[in-house]
Every structure is written in structure tokens, then in C-alpha cells.
Design an enzyme around this catalytic site. Structure first.
Site, PDB file in Angstrom:
ATOM      1  N   HIS A 253       0.881  -1.186   0.000  1.00 24.33           N
ATOM      2  CA  HIS A 253       0.000   0.000   0.000  1.00 24.33           C
ATOM      3  C   HIS A 253       0.913   1.230   0.000  1.00 24.33           C
ATOM      4  CE1 HIS A 253      -3.499   2.403   0.576  1.00 24.33           C
ATOM      5  NE2 HIS A 253      -3.867   2.056   1.797  1.00 24.33           N
TER       6      HIS A 253
ATOM      7  N   ASP B 245       2.481   5.871  -6.629  1.00 24.79           N
ATOM      8  CA  ASP B 245       3.675   5.798  -5.787  1.00 24.79           C
ATOM      9  C   ASP B 245       4.989   5.848  -6.566  1.00 24.79           C
ATOM     10  OD1 ASP B 245       2.641   5.805  -3.246  1.00 24.79           O
ATOM     11  OD2 ASP B 245       2.238   3.659  -3.230  1.00 24.79           O
TER      12      ASP B 245
ATOM     13  N   HIS C 162      -2.131  -2.235  -9.815  1.00 25.51           N
ATOM     14  CA  HIS C 162      -3.166  -1.658  -8.960  1.00 25.51           C
ATOM     15  C   HIS C 162      -4.335  -2.610  -8.877  1.00 25.51           C
ATOM     16  CE1 HIS C 162      -5.861   1.278  -7.160  1.00 25.51           C
ATOM     17  NE2 HIS C 162      -4.759   1.927  -6.839  1.00 25.51           N
TER      18      HIS C 162
HETATM   19  N1  ACO Z   1       5.494  -6.272  -9.957  1.00 28.39           N
HETATM   20  C1  ACO Z   1       5.524  -7.492 -10.533  1.00 28.39           C
HETATM   21  N2  ACO Z   1       4.438  -8.253 -10.714  1.00 28.39           N
HETATM   22  C2  ACO Z   1       3.271  -7.757 -10.277  1.00 28.39           C
HETATM   23  C3  ACO Z   1       3.159  -6.491  -9.675  1.00 28.39           C
HETATM   24  C4  ACO Z   1       4.327  -5.748  -9.524  1.00 28.39           C
HETATM   25  N3  ACO Z   1       4.291  -4.536  -8.950  1.00 28.39           N
HETATM   26  N4  ACO Z   1       1.878  -6.254  -9.356  1.00 28.39           N
HETATM   27  C5  ACO Z   1       1.201  -7.327  -9.737  1.00 28.39           C
HETATM   28  N5  ACO Z   1       2.044  -8.240 -10.294  1.00 28.39           N
HETATM   29  C6  ACO Z   1       1.678  -9.549 -10.818  1.00 28.39           C
HETATM   30  C7  ACO Z   1       1.584 -10.535  -9.654  1.00 28.39           C
HETATM   31  O1  ACO Z   1       2.806 -11.157  -9.389  1.00 28.39           O
HETATM   32  C8  ACO Z   1       0.534 -11.480 -10.170  1.00 28.39           C
HETATM   33  O2  ACO Z   1       1.125 -12.342 -11.120  1.00 28.39           O
HETATM   34  P1  ACO Z   1       0.706 -13.877 -11.198  1.00 28.39           P
HETATM   35  O3  ACO Z   1      -0.757 -13.865 -11.567  1.00 28.39           O
HETATM   36  O4  ACO Z   1       1.601 -14.426 -12.248  1.00 28.39           O
HETATM   37  O5  ACO Z   1       0.942 -14.443  -9.836  1.00 28.39           O
HETATM   38  C9  ACO Z   1      -0.437 -10.569 -10.915  1.00 28.39           C
HETATM   39  O6  ACO Z   1       0.354  -9.472 -11.365  1.00 28.39           O
HETATM   40  C10 ACO Z   1      -1.597 -10.077 -10.060  1.00 28.39           C
HETATM   41  O7  ACO Z   1      -1.027  -9.438  -8.905  1.00 28.39           O
HETATM   42  P2  ACO Z   1      -1.686  -9.395  -7.472  1.00 28.39           P
HETATM   43  O8  ACO Z   1      -0.665  -9.008  -6.461  1.00 28.39           O
HETATM   44  O9  ACO Z   1      -2.444 -10.664  -7.216  1.00 28.39           O
HETATM   45  O10 ACO Z   1      -2.760  -8.237  -7.697  1.00 28.39           O
HETATM   46  P3  ACO Z   1      -3.575  -7.518  -6.561  1.00 28.39           P
HETATM   47  O11 ACO Z   1      -4.742  -6.885  -7.213  1.00 28.39           O
HETATM   48  O12 ACO Z   1      -3.817  -8.414  -5.413  1.00 28.39           O
HETATM   49  O13 ACO Z   1      -2.537  -6.440  -6.030  1.00 28.39           O
HETATM   50  C11 ACO Z   1      -1.155  -4.612  -5.834  1.00 28.39           C
HETATM   51  C12 ACO Z   1      -2.482  -5.116  -6.380  1.00 28.39           C
HETATM   52  C13 ACO Z   1      -1.006  -5.016  -4.354  1.00 28.39           C
HETATM   53  C14 ACO Z   1      -1.112  -3.088  -5.906  1.00 28.39           C
HETATM   54  C15 ACO Z   1      -0.015  -5.232  -6.654  1.00 28.39           C
HETATM   55  O14 ACO Z   1      -0.093  -4.775  -7.998  1.00 28.39           O
HETATM   56  C16 ACO Z   1       1.325  -4.927  -6.054  1.00 28.39           C
HETATM   57  O15 ACO Z   1       1.782  -5.657  -5.155  1.00 28.39           O
HETATM   58  N6  ACO Z   1       2.016  -3.831  -6.513  1.00 28.39           N
HETATM   59  C17 ACO Z   1       3.233  -3.419  -5.888  1.00 28.39           C
HETATM   60  C18 ACO Z   1       2.939  -2.632  -4.596  1.00 28.39           C
HETATM   61  C19 ACO Z   1       2.441  -1.242  -4.887  1.00 28.39           C
HETATM   62  O16 ACO Z   1       2.915  -0.553  -5.774  1.00 28.39           O
HETATM   63  N7  ACO Z   1       1.479  -0.798  -4.066  1.00 28.39           N
HETATM   64  C20 ACO Z   1       0.928   0.545  -4.179  1.00 28.39           C
HETATM   65  C21 ACO Z   1      -0.533   0.475  -4.516  1.00 28.39           C
HETATM   66  S1  ACO Z   1      -1.147   2.059  -5.011  1.00 28.39           S
HETATM   67  C22 ACO Z   1      -1.142   2.997  -3.607  1.00 28.39           C
HETATM   68  O17 ACO Z   1      -1.170   2.529  -2.500  1.00 28.39           O
HETATM   69  C23 ACO Z   1      -1.127   4.493  -3.848  1.00 28.39           C
END
Ligand code: ACO
Length: 372
Positions: free
Chosen positions: A218, A308, A257
Site C-alpha cells: 500500500h 507511488d 493496482h
Molecule cells: N510487480 C511485478 N508483478 C506484479 C506487480 C508488480 N508490482 N503487481 C502485480 N504483479 C503480478 C503478480 O505477481 C501477479 O502475477 P501472477 O498472476 O503471475 O501471480 C499478478 O500481477 C496479479 O497481482 P496481485 O498481487 O495478485 O494483484 P492484486 O490486485 O492483489 O494487487 C497490488 C495489487 C497489491 C497493488 C499489486 O499490484 C502490487 O503488489 N504492486 C506493488 C505494490 C504497490 O505498488 N502498491 C501501491 C498500490 S497504489 C497505492 O497505494 C497508492
């Protein structure tokens, strides 16, 4: 838990009139106003007023609101004493969480201290809380937490640098505060709503939210993004490094996201600020590094930067230490959290979902003396 409900993805858990990303998950509006218009034309104080009091202020209301916030910046003596006791190595998010909780004991919510007043006090004081603690432990000084600055952005930068801030830095921080102010039922906002749905107090709601925002999935992503970007000196280094990370199934923080599917509408706004500041900064190459990471993430994973990612380089170019990035998110999101606490309380019902039990079936109890 079934796949569809993992992490509550796609589950509608309530109604809100505060903000929406729209049905297609592409735009973002606060109380109906497009984020692009707000970021281009407003001070953060106008947006905070919009969220907390429900309307954009007119000139007189804005002047009055800015004066009110400025007048609330002094910290209670007991809070300052406590900040001096928090160890130097503490994560700054823990400092804010602890200070918020402590304020709940020094100035508890009551008939005399209304929820809107507490929201304004927290907004006005958070920069002073962080920087009083910081300067005491890192520079051995007890700073005055009042300044003559009229905006939260310039007040924060003034307290950080102890001098009149650079106007371009003020614009960037003000813009970022507007972009960070509110985002529907994100994890920290939901945590605040769950907490106050038990009829707990305002400070408990905000304390829960700060603790929830802290994690790198987050709010903590802006710090993690900067740590990663700053390991590269050139775009080609970044390309090699990011491809290696992806091959190792590591996540690149600041990308992806839960709600947006094609792009985060806030990202291009803050990216422009980062590009502008990069031109005059000795480490301006971090912006080119970031752009190459964006390219690689899109080509390899079809993932786009969220707010971010370029906030990280923009803040870095403003001279803000990386471990303050998530606290800056707090300074701003306090306005959105507050609006959601008010909304939750207006039509409250305890938030208490159910779980899909996957544990042991009922089994015979064994007394302690018989257990192996
Ligand atoms: N880098 C690499 N791979 C990613 C990323 C990333 N940043 N985000 C998603 N993926 C991939 C996952 O590994 C997953 O792949 P898979 O299906 O092969 O296992 C797929 O995309 C789906 O990802 P999830 O984490 O299941 O998606 P979810 O909707 O649960 O998560 C989240 C969203 C938490 C924002 C995720 O994209 C993430 O972890 N991003 C990095 C953290 C981040 O930037 N957070 C800030 C959010 S915005 C804010 O707070 C202002």
C-alpha cells in the site's frame, strides 16, 4: 476461501459518495470533481475542505480554513516529551501512529471536541510531529512547529529544511497531496471504517489506518520504489536489473493496482512534476531510469506505474528523505480517512464479514494428561 473473494477483490462492501474510480476503473473524481482539475487548479487545503466539509470552499472560507489550520500547529507539551522518548531508529510511520494514538489520550474525542475539529488538528499537526521527532533525534534541536507558511506543503518543507522552501518543490508537494488525498475503499480507508464501525473513537480509526498504510503493498510502495530506482545509474542498468527481478518473480513496487486496469490517472500528473524537477537536479538521471523501468514493466508484464512510482522520484528531487515518503502520504490521506469516518458514522452498521472455514472438522477433545 474461493479465488473470487481472495483479498476481497471485486467485492462491493459498502456505498460511498466521497470518490470513485468510475465503473471502468479508469478515472478518479473526488465528490464529482476530476482529479486533473483539482491537481491543476487547487491548493491541497481546498481539496481537504472538499473532503472534510463536503464542498469546495469560496475565497473567504479558504482563507478562514488556512488560518484555522495554521493556528493548530503547536504541539501539546506532553506530546513533545513523548516524541523525545521514541527511539531515533524508529520507522517514521510508527512515530505518526504512536503520536496519533497518544493525542487520543491527551485530547480525547468528546462533545466538546468534535470529529471535524480532530480531523483539522491532525492535518495541521502531523508534519510538526514528524519533524519535531526527527530534528530532536538527528540534529539535537527542539524545533518550533509553527511557521508563517500558509499551505501544508510549504509548512512541511519549511520544517524539514528550516528555511523558506523552493517554490517548485512546494508546487510538487502540493500536487502530490491532492493526488494522495482520497481513494475510495483502499486498504487503509477500509481499516478506518472497520474500526469506527464498532463505535470506537476517531483516533482509533486513524491509528488503524496509519498502521495499514505502512506496508509496501500500500503506501510503503513509494519508499520501496525509490530504494529500487536508486540502485541504478543508467537506463540500461535498470533494464537489465528489472528483467532479472521479474525473472526471479520479484515484485517491482510502484506498479500495478487492484482497481485500475490500464493506467493510474494520477501517475502522469506526478510524472510531469518529476520530469520538471529532474532537469535541474544532480541526480536527474533517476527520472530516465524510472522511465526505462516503466517501459520494461509494460513490455514484460503489461503493468503500469501507480501514483507511488513517480511520487518517489519527485519527492527525491525535492530533497525529501526516502523514509518520509509514506508519512507524506499520511499528511494528505488524513483528509480522505476523515471523510470516510464521518460517512461510516452517518449510517453505521458493524462491518463484520464471514469466513469460508477450511479447518479441521469437529473432533473429540483430549484432556492435557492424555495428549502426546
Ligand atoms: N510487480 C511485478 N508483478 C506484479 C506487480 C508488480 N508490482 N503487481 C502485480 N504483479 C503480478 C503478480 O505477481 C501477479 O502475477 P501472477 O498472476 O503471475 O501471480 C499478478 O500481477 C496479479 O497481482 P496481485 O498481487 O495478485 O494483484 P492484486 O490486485 O492483489 O494487487 C497490488 C495489487 C497489491 C497493488 C499489486 O499490484 C502490487 O503488489 N504492486 C506493488 C505494490 C504497490 O505498488 N502498491 C501501491 C498500490 S497504489 C497505492 O497505494 C497508492
Amino acid at each position: 476461501m474461493t479465488q473470487q473473494t481472495a483479498g476481497l477483490a471485486g467485492v462491493i462492501v459498502g456505498t460511498t459518495a466521497i470518490s470513485t474510480v468510475g465503473k471502468e476503473g479508469v478515472g478518479l473524481t473526488y465528490r464529482g470533481y476530476d482529479i486533473h482539475d483539482l491537481a491543476k487548479h487547487c491548493l491541497f487545503e481546498e481539496v481537504a475542505y472538499l473532503l472534510i466539509y463536503g464542498k469546495l470552499p469560496n475565497r473567504q472560507e479558504l482563507n478562514h480554513y488556512q488560518k484555522k489550520l495554521s493556528s493548530l500547529r503547536e504541539l501539546p507539551a506532553d506530546l513533545k516529551t513523548s516524541l523525545e522518548l521514541i527511539p531515533q531508529q524508529t520507522n517514521p510511520m510508527d512515530v505518526l501512529r504512536t503520536a496519533c494514538s497518544l493525542l487520543g489520550t491527551l485530547e480525547p474525542e468528546s462533545n466538546k471536541l468534535k470529529q471535524t475539529d480532530i480531523a483539522d488538528r491532525l492535518l495541521a499537526r502531523m508534519p510538526g510531529i514528524l519533524l519535531y521527532w526527527y530534528h530532536f533525534h538527528h540534529n539535537g534541536t527542539r524545533i518550533q512547529t509553527e511557521t508563517h507558511e500558509l499551505t501544508l506543503a510549504s509548512h512541511f518543507l519549511h520544517l524539514l529544511t528550516r528555511k523558506k522552501p523552493n517554490p517548485q518543490h512546494v508546487i510538487t508537494v502540493n500536487t502530490s497531496f491532492i493526488l494522495y488525498a482520497e481513494h475510495e475503499f483502499n486498504a487503509s480507508t477500509f481499516a478506518a471504517r472497520v474500526t469506527v464501525s464498532t463505535l470506537s473513537d476517531f483516533y482509533s480509526g486513524i491509528t488503524s489506518a496509519i498502521g495499514t498504510l505502512r506496508g509496501p503493498l500500500h503506501g510503503g510502495a513509494n519508499e520501496a520504489a525509490m530504494e529500487c530506482i536508486s540502485t541504478f545509474r543508467t537506463p540500461s542498468d535498470a533494464e537489465i536489473g528489472i528483467k532479472k527481478m521479474l525473472a526471479e518473480k520479484k515484485k517491482m513496487m510502484g506498479f500495478g493496482h487492484r482497481v485500475y486496469k490500464i493506467s493510474d490517472p494520477r501517475s502522469d500528473i506526478i510524472k510531469q512534476q518529476s520530469a520538471q524537477l529532474a532537469k535541474d537536479h544532480s541526480e536527474g538521471y533517476f527520472h530516465s531510469v524510472a522511465e526505462r523501468i516503466e517501459q520494461v514493466m509494460w513490455n514484460e508484464k503489461k503493468l503500469f506505474p501507480n501514483l507511488d512510482f513517480y511520487s518517489a522520484t519527485a519527492y527525491h528531487f525535492c530533497g525529501i528523505p526516502t523514509h518520509f515518503f509514506t508519512p507524506l502520504f499520511v499528511f494528505s490521506r488524513l483528509s480522505g480517512w476523515s471523510a470516510h469516518i464521518f460517512e461510516q458514522r452517518q449510517d453505521n452498521r458493524l462491518i463484520r464479514p464471514e469466513a469460508d472455514y477450511v479447518g479441521e472438522k469437529q473432533r473429540a477433545f483430549m484432556p492435557l494428561s492424555e495428549r502426546k
